[in-house]
Design a protein around this motif. Structure first.
Motif, short mmCIF file in Angstrom:
data_model
loop_
_atom_site.label_atom_id
_atom_site.label_comp_id
_atom_site.label_asym_id
_atom_site.label_seq_id
_atom_site.Cartn_x
_atom_site.Cartn_y
_atom_site.Cartn_z
N GLY A 193 -8.55 -9.95 7.45
CA GLY A 193 -8.11 -8.96 8.43
C GLY A 193 -7.74 -7.62 7.82
O GLY A 193 -7.52 -6.65 8.55
N LEU A 194 -7.68 -7.53 6.49
CA LEU A 194 -7.30 -6.27 5.85
C LEU A 194 -8.33 -5.18 6.14
O LEU A 194 -7.97 -4.04 6.40
CB LEU A 194 -7.15 -6.47 4.34
N VAL A 209 -0.39 -6.43 0.37
CA VAL A 209 -1.75 -6.78 -0.07
C VAL A 209 -1.62 -7.76 -1.24
O VAL A 209 -0.95 -7.48 -2.23
CB VAL A 209 -2.52 -5.52 -0.53
N THR A 210 -2.28 -8.90 -1.10
CA THR A 210 -2.32 -9.87 -2.20
C THR A 210 -3.44 -9.47 -3.15
O THR A 210 -4.59 -9.35 -2.75
CB THR A 210 -2.57 -11.29 -1.66
N PRO A 224 -10.37 2.14 6.47
CA PRO A 224 -10.55 2.45 5.05
C PRO A 224 -9.26 2.88 4.36
O PRO A 224 -9.07 2.62 3.17
CB PRO A 224 -11.57 3.58 5.05
N ILE A 225 -8.37 3.54 5.08
CA ILE A 225 -7.08 3.93 4.50
C ILE A 225 -6.03 3.01 5.10
O ILE A 225 -5.82 2.97 6.31
CB ILE A 225 -6.75 5.41 4.78
N LEU A 226 -5.38 2.26 4.24
CA LEU A 226 -4.41 1.26 4.69
C LEU A 226 -3.11 1.93 5.13
O LEU A 226 -2.67 2.92 4.52
CB LEU A 226 -4.12 0.27 3.56
N PRO A 227 -2.47 1.38 6.14
CA PRO A 227 -1.16 1.90 6.53
C PRO A 227 -0.15 1.72 5.39
O PRO A 227 -0.16 0.69 4.71
CB PRO A 227 -0.77 1.04 7.73
N ALA A 231 0.83 -1.19 0.00
CA ALA A 231 0.00 0.00 0.00
C ALA A 231 0.87 1.25 0.00
O ALA A 231 1.87 1.32 0.70
CB ALA A 231 -0.92 -0.01 1.22
N ARG A 232 0.45 2.20 -0.80
CA ARG A 232 1.09 3.51 -0.82
C ARG A 232 0.39 4.41 0.19
O ARG A 232 -0.68 4.10 0.69
CB ARG A 232 0.97 4.13 -2.21
N GLN A 233 1.00 5.54 0.46
CA GLN A 233 0.40 6.48 1.40
C GLN A 233 -1.00 6.89 0.92
O GLN A 233 -1.18 7.28 -0.22
CB GLN A 233 1.28 7.73 1.54
N GLY A 234 -1.99 6.74 1.79
CA GLY A 234 -3.36 7.11 1.47
C GLY A 234 -4.14 6.09 0.67
O GLY A 234 -5.27 6.35 0.27
#
Length: 70
Positions: A37-38, A51-52, A43-46, A7-10
């Motif tokens: 668990g994702l 991520v698969t 909503p915004i991933l760290p 994941a990228r920022q935001g």
């Protein structure tokens, strides 16, 4: 074959699906199934979260045709 991206920022799940496959319909659900668990991360991933991402199924070409004029 599924692949792993980070994941990228935001990033959101939808943003990752759009960036990788150019669509979200049908892909978002598969991505969430592959990554238990994702959704718990919010909503915004760290940034840096692995991520698969699923592959898109090959579209079947239709061979049916319609003759519009005689």
């Amino acid at each position: 074959m599924a692949r792993i991206v980070h994941a990228r920022q935001g990033d959101t799940v939808d943003a990752i699906c759009q960036r990788i496959h150019g669509q979200t319909a049908g892909v978002t659900e598969q991505l969430l199934e592959l990554n238990p668990g994702l959704a718990d991360l919010g909503p915004i991933l760290p940034q840096g979260t692995p991520v698969t991402v699923p592959d898109l199924p090959q579209r079947q070409q239709r061979t049916d045709s319609v003759q519009l004029w005689d």
